[in-house]
Design a protein around this motif. Structure first.
Motif, short mmCIF file in Angstrom:
data_model
loop_
_atom_site.label_atom_id
_atom_site.label_comp_id
_atom_site.label_asym_id
_atom_site.label_seq_id
_atom_site.Cartn_x
_atom_site.Cartn_y
_atom_site.Cartn_z
N MET A 103 0.85 -1.21 0.00
CA MET A 103 0.00 0.00 0.00
C MET A 103 0.87 1.25 0.00
N SER A 104 0.37 2.31 -0.52
CA SER A 104 1.14 3.55 -0.66
C SER A 104 1.47 4.16 0.69
N THR A 105 2.67 4.71 0.79
CA THR A 105 3.09 5.37 2.03
C THR A 105 3.60 6.78 1.77
N VAL A 106 3.15 7.40 0.68
CA VAL A 106 3.70 8.69 0.29
C VAL A 106 3.38 9.79 1.29
N GLU B 242 -7.38 1.68 0.73
CA GLU B 242 -6.48 2.84 0.67
C GLU B 242 -7.19 4.10 1.15
N LEU B 243 -8.43 4.30 0.71
CA LEU B 243 -9.19 5.48 1.12
C LEU B 243 -9.46 5.45 2.62
N ARG C 184 -7.60 4.09 4.84
CA ARG C 184 -6.37 4.41 5.55
C ARG C 184 -6.11 5.92 5.58
N LEU C 185 -6.43 6.60 4.50
CA LEU C 185 -6.25 8.05 4.48
C LEU C 185 -7.07 8.72 5.58
N MET C 186 -8.30 8.29 5.77
CA MET C 186 -9.12 8.87 6.83
C MET C 186 -8.58 8.49 8.21
N MET C 187 -8.07 7.27 8.33
CA MET C 187 -7.47 6.87 9.59
C MET C 187 -6.25 7.73 9.91
N GLN C 188 -5.43 7.99 8.89
CA GLN C 188 -4.26 8.84 9.10
C GLN C 188 -4.67 10.25 9.50
N LYS C 189 -5.73 10.77 8.89
CA LYS C 189 -6.23 12.09 9.27
C LYS C 189 -6.68 12.10 10.72
N ALA C 190 -7.42 11.07 11.12
CA ALA C 190 -7.91 11.00 12.50
C ALA C 190 -6.74 10.93 13.48
N ALA C 191 -5.75 10.12 13.16
CA ALA C 191 -4.59 9.98 14.04
C ALA C 191 -3.83 11.30 14.15
N TYR D 279 -15.83 3.62 10.36
CA TYR D 279 -16.92 3.23 9.47
C TYR D 279 -16.36 2.78 8.12
N ALA D 280 -15.54 3.61 7.52
CA ALA D 280 -15.01 3.32 6.18
C ALA D 280 -14.18 2.04 6.18
N ALA D 281 -13.35 1.88 7.21
CA ALA D 281 -12.48 0.71 7.27
C ALA D 281 -13.28 -0.57 7.45
#
Length: 388
Positions: free
Chosen positions: A1-4, A295-296, A298-305, A325-327
């Protein structure tokens, strides 16, 4: 998965944790679950490497990071097929609450052990008659004559109490001014008199067992209270937001594991002459969609974190609920598609996917149901009126 979107340190952490997870793998986890045993070797290894307490303060033995780092650990272990459910509870919820609101004595007593894995703590909030409605919690604590507390009530679906040194219990105390009940948090050691547990027989085969707890006038010292008696919901949600972030990490890791197994199978399985089944769009497209949705998520999870680690509890609350929810939705679809890709093989023990069907459904239910998240977003984000 992307880690950019991650730092080099985060990418290095991912690689290191992934390597640890692959040393153990899915067979290790499922074999222990069938035997009713716990993944102690993996837990201890992760603790010694500093992964369990990566979010806790350095002065108490932690890594000095936050939920961004801890969610990486759980996601990568899950993607390797060997997630540690108690990470959601012990360092994420309990460790965070104690680190933010505990007394100096509580921090010194618990955080070093929670960081290296030598101590484990469960978290108890759900009740038989309250469910998702935390305002109906009936577990209550009242002062005794010596300044301590007397705790009475019940909890249900509490993970890992049999292996935990203590449980952080959400109770309610009476406000001296208004007489209304307010939430408070108490540390209850495992062997405290009057504190009993009953195992709940679950269809889900997991190493971490579920329990119903009973508190029969459990006497606790004054310092069992974590934080300010009057802080109420502030302290409670300091633990629930990390719980949702880690719930998302758990689901994303599970979904990634399922998709990877399906992709490997689709690359090699040949039914018709010529190309493997992965060349057919009916197989390829649903797997691509599952990957995109993970992937999407994870982006929301990263935002929350990031919001949580930056101290924005309100913003983190919204994002953490959305991430969970999304995950969960992405995980359910990914597991279903992975099983479908393998056909009959998807239901065999050899390929290790069938047991994920139930586990993926749990991600929709716990630690908060998808319906309650939709309620939260409709009320808090969209400003729609409540029906309850």
């Amino acid at each position: 998965m992307s880690t950019v979107l991650e730092t080099e340190e985060h990418q290095a952490l991912r690689a290191a944790v992934a390597a640890l997870g692959k040393r153990f793998g899915r067979d290790y986890t499922t074999d222990l679950a069938r035997k009713g045993e716990h993944p102690r070797e993996l837990w201890e290894a992760a603790g010694k490497l500093g992964y369990l307490g990566v979010n806790l303060p350095e002065e108490y033995g932690g890594g000095g990071g936050g939920m961004a780092e801890l969610s990486i650990v759980l996601e990568e272990l899950g993607a390797a097929g060997s997630p540690l459910l108690m990470m959601v509870v012990s360092p994420a919820i309990c460790g965070t609450v104690i680190a933010r609101f505990g007394t100096e004595a509580q921090k010194r007593a618990w955080l070093p052990g929670l960081s290296d894995g030598s101590l484990t703590m469960s978290f108890g909030i759900t009740e038989p008659d309250a469910g998702s409605n935390s305002h109906r919690i009936t577990t209550t604590a009242r002062r005794d004559d010596g300044g301590g507390w007397i705790l009475s009530g019940r909890k249900v679906f509490i993970s890992g109490v049999d292996i935990s040194d203590a449980t952080l219990i959400v109770g309610r105390t009476e406000d001296a001014k208004s007489g209304s009940l307010k939430p408070c948090l108490f540390i209850v050691p495992r062997d405290t008199p009057g504190f009993t547990r009953t195992h709940i027989d679950m269809e889900l085969h997991a190493a971490e067992k579920q329990f119903e707890l009973t508190f029969d006038d459990v006497r606790l010292p004054a310092d069992a209270l974590v934080g300010d008696e009057d802080a109420g919901l502030l302290q409670l949600f300091a633990g629930l937001n990390p719980e949702r972030i880690m719930g998302a990490a758990f689901a994303i890791g599970m979904g990634r594991y399922a998709v990877e197994r399906a992709v490997d199978y689709a690359k090699t399985r040949t039914v018709w002459k010529g190309a493997p089944i992965g060349a057919h769009q009916a197989i390829a497209h649903p797997l691509a969609q599952a990957h995109i949705e993970l992937e999407l998520s994870r982006l929301m999870m990263q935002k929350a974190a990031r919001l949580y680690d930056d101290g924005d509890d309100t913003g983190a609350g919204e994002a953490a609920n959305m991430a969970k929810y999304a995950a969960a939705e992405a995980c359910v679809r990914a597991v279903d598609q992975a099983v479908h890709t393998l056909g009959g093989n998807g239901l065999t023990r050899e390929y290790g996917l069938a047991s994920l069907v139930t586990a993926a459904r749990v991600s929709r239910i716990a630690p908060v149901s998808r319906e309650m998240i939709l309620n939260y977003v409709s009320h808090q984000t969209l400003g729609l009126p409540k029906s309850y």
